[in-house]
Design an enzyme around this catalytic site. Structure first.
Site, mmCIF file in Angstrom:
data_model
loop_
_atom_site.group_PDB
_atom_site.id
_atom_site.type_symbol
_atom_site.label_atom_id
_atom_site.label_comp_id
_atom_site.label_asym_id
_atom_site.label_seq_id
_atom_site.Cartn_x
_atom_site.Cartn_y
_atom_site.Cartn_z
ATOM 1 N N ASN A 61 -1.981 0.226 6.749
ATOM 2 C CA ASN A 61 -1.479 -1.041 7.288
ATOM 3 C C ASN A 61 -0.588 -1.812 6.319
ATOM 4 O O ASN A 61 -0.524 -3.033 6.353
ATOM 5 C CB ASN A 61 -2.635 -1.898 7.824
ATOM 6 C CG ASN A 61 -3.606 -2.322 6.750
ATOM 7 O OD1 ASN A 61 -3.501 -1.890 5.615
ATOM 8 N ND2 ASN A 61 -4.543 -3.181 7.094
ATOM 9 N N HIS B 137 -2.115 -5.357 1.595
ATOM 10 C CA HIS B 137 -3.412 -6.014 1.430
ATOM 11 C C HIS B 137 -3.148 -7.449 0.995
ATOM 12 O O HIS B 137 -2.186 -7.708 0.276
ATOM 13 C CB HIS B 137 -4.220 -5.296 0.343
ATOM 14 C CG HIS B 137 -5.379 -6.094 -0.176
ATOM 15 N ND1 HIS B 137 -6.612 -6.093 0.435
ATOM 16 C CD2 HIS B 137 -5.484 -6.945 -1.233
ATOM 17 C CE1 HIS B 137 -7.428 -6.889 -0.239
ATOM 18 N NE2 HIS B 137 -6.769 -7.422 -1.253
ATOM 19 N N ARG C 177 2.733 -6.726 8.946
ATOM 20 C CA ARG C 177 2.096 -5.545 9.542
ATOM 21 C C ARG C 177 2.714 -5.179 10.887
ATOM 22 O O ARG C 177 2.825 -4.000 11.225
ATOM 23 C CB ARG C 177 0.590 -5.775 9.651
ATOM 24 C CG ARG C 177 -0.084 -5.627 8.281
ATOM 25 C CD ARG C 177 -1.516 -6.041 8.320
ATOM 26 N NE ARG C 177 -2.233 -5.721 7.096
ATOM 27 C CZ ARG C 177 -3.349 -6.350 6.711
ATOM 28 N NH1 ARG C 177 -3.841 -7.315 7.447
ATOM 29 N NH2 ARG C 177 -3.951 -5.997 5.593
ATOM 30 N N ARG D 221 -2.007 -14.602 4.364
ATOM 31 C CA ARG D 221 -2.703 -13.903 5.455
ATOM 32 C C ARG D 221 -2.006 -14.153 6.797
ATOM 33 O O ARG D 221 -1.898 -13.248 7.614
ATOM 34 C CB ARG D 221 -4.184 -14.256 5.483
ATOM 35 C CG ARG D 221 -4.881 -13.588 4.279
ATOM 36 C CD ARG D 221 -6.349 -13.756 4.247
ATOM 37 N NE ARG D 221 -7.057 -12.994 5.270
ATOM 38 C CZ ARG D 221 -7.417 -11.702 5.156
ATOM 39 N NH1 ARG D 221 -7.078 -11.009 4.099
ATOM 40 N NH2 ARG D 221 -8.094 -11.120 6.111
ATOM 41 N N LYS E 201 0.825 -1.212 0.000
ATOM 42 C CA LYS E 201 0.000 0.000 0.000
ATOM 43 C C LYS E 201 0.860 1.264 0.000
ATOM 44 O O LYS E 201 2.063 1.221 0.290
ATOM 45 C CB LYS E 201 -0.919 -0.025 1.229
ATOM 46 C CG LYS E 201 -1.931 -1.181 1.200
ATOM 47 C CD LYS E 201 -2.934 -1.018 2.326
ATOM 48 C CE LYS E 201 -3.925 -2.165 2.328
ATOM 49 N NZ LYS E 201 -4.972 -1.970 3.372
ATOM 50 N N TYR F 98 -12.358 -2.116 -3.995
ATOM 51 C CA TYR F 98 -12.823 -2.311 -2.616
ATOM 52 C C TYR F 98 -14.349 -2.258 -2.517
ATOM 53 O O TYR F 98 -14.894 -1.988 -1.441
ATOM 54 C CB TYR F 98 -12.203 -1.253 -1.706
ATOM 55 C CG TYR F 98 -10.781 -1.578 -1.270
ATOM 56 C CD1 TYR F 98 -10.504 -2.689 -0.481
ATOM 57 C CD2 TYR F 98 -9.708 -0.760 -1.621
ATOM 58 C CE1 TYR F 98 -9.221 -2.982 -0.059
ATOM 59 C CE2 TYR F 98 -8.406 -1.046 -1.206
ATOM 60 C CZ TYR F 98 -8.178 -2.163 -0.417
ATOM 61 O OH TYR F 98 -6.909 -2.456 0.011
ATOM 62 N N THR G 42 -5.287 -7.141 10.677
ATOM 63 C CA THR G 42 -5.529 -5.845 10.019
ATOM 64 C C THR G 42 -4.922 -4.695 10.813
ATOM 65 O O THR G 42 -4.294 -3.797 10.254
ATOM 66 C CB THR G 42 -7.053 -5.610 9.872
ATOM 67 O OG1 THR G 42 -7.601 -6.704 9.140
ATOM 68 C CG2 THR G 42 -7.357 -4.318 9.147
ATOM 69 N N GLU H 133 -9.254 -10.512 -7.757
ATOM 70 C CA GLU H 133 -8.350 -9.378 -7.545
ATOM 71 C C GLU H 133 -7.107 -9.477 -8.430
ATOM 72 O O GLU H 133 -6.623 -8.470 -8.940
ATOM 73 C CB GLU H 133 -7.979 -9.302 -6.055
ATOM 74 C CG GLU H 133 -9.191 -8.957 -5.191
ATOM 75 C CD GLU H 133 -8.937 -8.976 -3.691
ATOM 76 O OE1 GLU H 133 -7.801 -9.251 -3.261
ATOM 77 O OE2 GLU H 133 -9.897 -8.712 -2.940
HETATM 78 P P1 CMP Z 1 -7.298 -4.574 3.402
HETATM 79 O O1 CMP Z 1 -6.759 -5.940 3.631
HETATM 80 O O2 CMP Z 1 -6.710 -3.776 2.309
HETATM 81 O O3 CMP Z 1 -8.877 -4.648 3.165
HETATM 82 C C1 CMP Z 1 -9.774 -3.639 3.551
HETATM 83 C C2 CMP Z 1 -9.089 -2.534 4.270
HETATM 84 O O4 CMP Z 1 -9.923 -1.642 4.967
HETATM 85 C C3 CMP Z 1 -8.188 -3.101 5.329
HETATM 86 O O5 CMP Z 1 -7.103 -3.735 4.750
HETATM 87 C C4 CMP Z 1 -7.871 -1.866 6.175
HETATM 88 O O6 CMP Z 1 -6.751 -1.158 5.706
HETATM 89 C C5 CMP Z 1 -9.107 -1.019 5.945
HETATM 90 N N1 CMP Z 1 -9.813 -0.901 7.206
HETATM 91 C C6 CMP Z 1 -10.448 -1.862 7.867
HETATM 92 N N2 CMP Z 1 -10.960 -1.361 9.005
HETATM 93 C C7 CMP Z 1 -10.647 -0.062 9.032
HETATM 94 C C8 CMP Z 1 -10.893 0.986 9.949
HETATM 95 N N3 CMP Z 1 -11.581 0.765 11.060
HETATM 96 N N4 CMP Z 1 -10.402 2.209 9.648
HETATM 97 C C9 CMP Z 1 -9.724 2.409 8.493
HETATM 98 N N5 CMP Z 1 -9.451 1.448 7.592
HETATM 99 C C10 CMP Z 1 -9.900 0.225 7.877
#
Ligand code: CMP
Length: 139
Positions: free
Chosen positions: A114, A117, A104, A87, A11, A51, A93, A128
């Site tokens: 974070n 993805h 992470r 994962r 990211k 997304y 996350t 994807e």
């Molecule tokens: P990702 O694996 O890219 O898939 C969805 C993304 O939404 C996740 O990683 C996070 O970066 C983002 N995300 C999930 N929860 C939150 C949150 N509470 N605030 C901001 N971003 C979020």
């Protein structure tokens, strides 16, 4: 049988602070093999479509803004049981909850920023991967 590849994105927070090489090396050391990669700057429309499953969630706007704010690096990696293996390797996350040694825990700042993805199912790994690598055979 589980898919032997999955999709990932380094990211903007990690890509633009020089962490892409370290993250790829970390994953390669765990047996992931990069099959496709490119650097892109996502449009807002692309981020909204990618997304789309999160549309309506409270963080959707922030997520789309962030993912389209600067370049990032979509890539596809190969490994047995790739989706669950990646994962596990990237961690929770929220980096505060991620296990020691995960991408992470090592490289992410926050739940939103974070670092990486990873697809959450075989079905999404296929969707994807094709979203960003439509020209690559076998995905
Ligand atoms: P990702 O694996 O890219 O898939 C969805 C993304 O939404 C996740 O990683 C996070 O970066 C983002 N995300 C999930 N929860 C939150 C949150 N509470 N605030 C901001 N971003 C979020």
């Amino acid at each position: 049988m589980a898919l032997n590849y999955t999709f990932s994105i380094i990211k903007p927070d990690a890509f633009n602070t020089g962490k892409a090489g370290k993250i790829l090396a970390h994953l390669e050391a765990q047996g992931f093999v990069v099959k496709a990669a490119r650097v892109i700057h996502m449009s807002k429309t692309q981020a909204e479509e990618f997304y789309g499953v999160h549309r309506g969630r409270p963080f959707f706007g922030e997520l789309v803004e962030f993912m389209s704010s600067a370049p990032c690096m979509p890539f596809v990696v190969q490994k047995d049981n790739a989706v669950s293996a990646l994962r596990d390797a990237i961690g929770a996350t929220d980096p505060a909850e991620a296990a020691a040694g995960t991408v992470r825990k090592l490289y992410a700042e926050s739940k939103g920023k974070n670092a990486i993805h990873a697809s959450d199912s075989d079905e999404n790994a296929v969707r994807e991967s094709r979203f960003f690598f439509a020209e690559v055979d076998g995905l």
